[in-house]
Motif scaffolding. Structure first.
Motif, mmCIF file in Angstrom:
data_model
loop_
_atom_site.group_PDB
_atom_site.id
_atom_site.type_symbol
_atom_site.label_atom_id
_atom_site.label_comp_id
_atom_site.label_asym_id
_atom_site.label_seq_id
_atom_site.Cartn_x
_atom_site.Cartn_y
_atom_site.Cartn_z
ATOM 1 N N LYS A 1 0.834 -1.206 0.000
ATOM 2 C CA LYS A 1 0.000 0.000 0.000
ATOM 3 C C LYS A 1 0.869 1.256 0.000
ATOM 4 C CE LYS A 1 -3.535 -2.568 2.546
ATOM 5 N NZ LYS A 1 -4.328 -2.687 3.788
ATOM 6 N N ASP A 2 1.896 1.215 -0.875
ATOM 7 C CA ASP A 2 2.867 2.305 -0.929
ATOM 8 C C ASP A 2 3.358 2.476 -2.368
ATOM 9 O OD1 ASP A 2 4.895 4.122 -0.672
ATOM 10 O OD2 ASP A 2 5.992 3.040 0.888
ATOM 11 N N ASN A 3 2.822 3.474 -3.062
ATOM 12 C CA ASN A 3 3.208 3.716 -4.454
ATOM 13 C C ASN A 3 4.538 4.454 -4.587
ATOM 14 O OD1 ASN A 3 1.041 2.441 -5.737
ATOM 15 N ND2 ASN A 3 -0.280 4.221 -5.434
ATOM 16 N N SER A 4 5.148 4.815 -3.466
ATOM 17 C CA SER A 4 6.444 5.493 -3.536
ATOM 18 C C SER A 4 7.593 4.505 -3.718
ATOM 19 C CB SER A 4 6.680 6.328 -2.273
ATOM 20 O OG SER A 4 6.920 5.480 -1.151
ATOM 21 N N ILE A 5 7.307 3.210 -3.601
ATOM 22 C CA ILE A 5 8.342 2.198 -3.832
ATOM 23 C C ILE A 5 8.744 2.234 -5.301
ATOM 24 C CG2 ILE A 5 8.862 -0.287 -3.796
ATOM 25 C CD1 ILE A 5 6.826 -0.523 -1.500
ATOM 26 N N THR A 6 10.040 2.364 -5.567
ATOM 27 C CA THR A 6 10.503 2.564 -6.941
ATOM 28 C C THR A 6 11.084 1.324 -7.597
ATOM 29 O OG1 THR A 6 12.675 3.291 -6.149
ATOM 30 C CG2 THR A 6 10.995 4.999 -6.508
ATOM 31 N N GLN A 7 11.472 0.303 -6.803
ATOM 32 C CA GLN A 7 12.113 -0.839 -7.442
ATOM 33 C C GLN A 7 12.026 -2.103 -6.600
ATOM 34 O OE1 GLN A 7 16.327 -0.107 -7.912
ATOM 35 N NE2 GLN A 7 16.540 0.719 -5.859
ATOM 36 N N VAL A 8 12.056 -3.218 -7.304
ATOM 37 C CA VAL A 8 12.314 -4.528 -6.721
ATOM 38 C C VAL A 8 13.424 -5.136 -7.577
ATOM 39 C CG1 VAL A 8 9.930 -4.848 -5.941
ATOM 40 C CG2 VAL A 8 10.633 -5.737 -8.170
ATOM 41 N N ASP A 9 14.050 -6.164 -7.080
ATOM 42 C CA ASP A 9 15.086 -6.847 -7.862
ATOM 43 C C ASP A 9 14.691 -8.312 -7.983
ATOM 44 O OD1 ASP A 9 17.524 -6.904 -9.291
ATOM 45 O OD2 ASP A 9 18.508 -7.841 -7.581
ATOM 46 N N VAL A 10 14.723 -8.841 -9.190
ATOM 47 C CA VAL A 10 14.390 -10.247 -9.398
ATOM 48 C C VAL A 10 15.274 -10.792 -10.505
ATOM 49 C CG1 VAL A 10 12.486 -9.657 -10.983
ATOM 50 C CG2 VAL A 10 12.532 -11.901 -9.869
ATOM 51 N N LYS A 11 15.867 -11.947 -10.256
ATOM 52 C CA LYS A 11 16.751 -12.557 -11.243
ATOM 53 C C LYS A 11 16.764 -14.071 -11.061
ATOM 54 C CE LYS A 11 19.913 -10.026 -9.462
ATOM 55 N NZ LYS A 11 21.137 -9.266 -9.121
ATOM 56 N N LYS A 12 17.149 -14.770 -12.098
ATOM 57 C CA LYS A 12 17.266 -16.224 -12.025
ATOM 58 C C LYS A 12 18.513 -16.580 -11.233
ATOM 59 C CE LYS A 12 17.529 -20.408 -14.882
ATOM 60 N NZ LYS A 12 17.545 -20.955 -16.256
ATOM 61 N N VAL A 13 18.398 -17.596 -10.363
ATOM 62 C CA VAL A 13 19.555 -18.092 -9.629
ATOM 63 C C VAL A 13 20.343 -19.003 -10.572
ATOM 64 C CG1 VAL A 13 20.361 -19.441 -7.650
ATOM 65 C CG2 VAL A 13 18.370 -17.934 -7.406
ATOM 66 N N ARG A 14 21.565 -18.599 -10.885
ATOM 67 C CA ARG A 14 22.379 -19.351 -11.840
ATOM 68 C C ARG A 14 23.102 -20.517 -11.204
ATOM 69 N NH1 ARG A 14 20.418 -17.980 -16.731
ATOM 70 N NH2 ARG A 14 20.083 -15.729 -16.838
ATOM 71 N N SER A 15 23.380 -20.416 -9.911
ATOM 72 C CA SER A 15 24.111 -21.486 -9.232
ATOM 73 C C SER A 15 23.583 -21.645 -7.821
ATOM 74 C CB SER A 15 25.608 -21.169 -9.185
ATOM 75 O OG SER A 15 26.300 -22.106 -8.381
ATOM 76 N N THR A 16 23.561 -22.884 -7.349
ATOM 77 C CA THR A 16 23.162 -23.144 -5.965
ATOM 78 C C THR A 16 24.371 -23.507 -5.112
ATOM 79 O OG1 THR A 16 22.706 -25.469 -6.483
ATOM 80 C CG2 THR A 16 20.870 -23.921 -6.640
ATOM 81 N N LYS A 17 25.555 -23.508 -5.705
ATOM 82 C CA LYS A 17 26.769 -23.823 -4.965
ATOM 83 C C LYS A 17 27.103 -22.685 -4.014
ATOM 84 C CE LYS A 17 27.564 -27.707 -7.169
ATOM 85 N NZ LYS A 17 27.390 -29.001 -6.499
#
Length: 362
Positions: A235-251
């Protein structure tokens, strides 16, 4: 090895070994910080708790060899307090191994892949921090109940982290780290820092998805969609970003996702910056579940505890022949090395293959 009159190993003899480097370069600074933290803790806990906190890791034993080139923590008098610099460091090491094993198992057995999602919001004052964390937790629950999220997410591991900005002015280090933000505000090194004395809670989440997630338009959720949903849930439109990416390694060694989830909820430099800052962190984080496993990851935690994922653990090939006992002597550790009996050597080496580092082998 030469010994002094008390029959103890000389500090210089221990310090120049692999095990000595861990004791003197890692344990000692944290043991010194432990005493500072104990002073901050006094007003918050009982006399019994503070006594246990102050004496944490006053002694420990490592399984090693004569040259002290291999090491494994055998026993110690750990306090287990989440605000203890020694215990949080050791727990982070164990969590790193555990999470890596869970992810490897889920990937191989279930054929799943992972996203690394980081959710943030604007920084808040110390007075607002506890309420903001409550808001985060409620928003996370709302997010993962969304129909399009629930349809593709098979489980997750999430970890709360809180940082603080205690620089009154923009330093070179701060400017490098947040260049885009300061440039947008028209600020340069030496200017008053607009986020001084604020706290920044954020959530790191490893999300389990099907392999098809990345090439099926009906499953894939774009970064813009994650941002829109997170704004709505917070409930906050001032949030400007999130980060999301594929996990390339589990090591463990090269997975930022594993390391971010397993690390401390508050960095030592932040947590122990001052008594006032510590009080803010303590009141906001006490009695909270800081790491949460859900769905498939929760199921695999049970498998991990039941020993059903032992084949994913790295086999310990070290051979231990000696026991090094270290005792805190007010400003440093004094150490004694003794050879294991044949019975101890057989028992400890056999059991060390299956028991996680830090657990008692006896």
């Amino acid at each position: 090895m030469k010994k002094n009159q008390e029959g103890e190993l000389l500090k210089s003899q221990v310090k120049n070994t692999e095990l000595g480097k861990e004791i003197f370069e890692k344990y000692m600074p944290k043991k010194d910080l432990n005493r500072k933290a104990a002073d901050y803790m006094e007003k918050h806990v009982s006399v019994k708790t503070i006594s246990r906190f102050e004496t944490c890791s006053s002694w420990f034993q490592h399984l090693t060899n004569k040259e002290m080139s291999v090491k494994r923590l055998h026993k110690t008098d750990a306090c287990g307090n989440r605000f203890c610099p020694i215990c949080t460091w050791k727990k982070a090491k164990k969590d790193t191994i555990k999470i890596s094993i869970l992810m490897e198992a889920v990937k191989e057995i279930e054929g799943k892949e992972f996203l690394f999602l980081t959710l943030t919001a604007p920084s808040v004052s110390g007075e607002e921090l506890r309420e903001e964390i409550d808001q985060f937790n409620q928003a996370i629950n709302r997010l993962f109940q969304r129909r399009n999220v629930k349809r593709v997410v098979k489980g997750y591991i999430r970890k709360l982290e809180v940082t603080t900005d205690q620089e009154k002015y923009v330093t070179e280090e701060l400017y490098k780290r947040k260049k885009d933000y300061y440039d947008y505000r028209g600020l340069k090194v030496g200017d008053p820092n607009p986020t001084y004395n604020t706290y920044h809670p954020h959530m790191h989440i490893i999300v389990v998805v099907n392999k098809s997630y990345f090439n099926m338009p009906s499953e894939f959720i774009s970064k813009a969609e994650w941002l829109g949903m997170w704004r709505s849930c917070m409930k906050d439109n001032s949030i400007t970003q999130v980060d999301v990416k594929k996990v390339r390694s589990t090591k463990t060694s090269n997975s930022n996702a594993v390391l971010e989830i397993a690390k401390y909820s508050a960095k030592g430099n932040d947590l122990y910056h001052s008594e006032a800052v510590f009080d803010t962190f303590y009141m906001a984080l006490k009695r909270r579940q800081l790491i949460v496993y859900s769905g498939m990851m929760k199921d695999y935690v049970k498998k991990f505890k039941d020993g059903k994922l032992d084949r994913f653990k790295k086999e310990n090939e070290d051979e231990y022949t000696h026991l090094l006992q270290s005792v805190w002597k007010g400003s440093t550790y004094g150490s004694k090395l003794r050879e294991l009996t044949q019975e101890e050597m057989e028992m400890y080496n056999e059991r060390a293959k299956f028991i996680e580092e830090g657990e008692d082998i006896d």
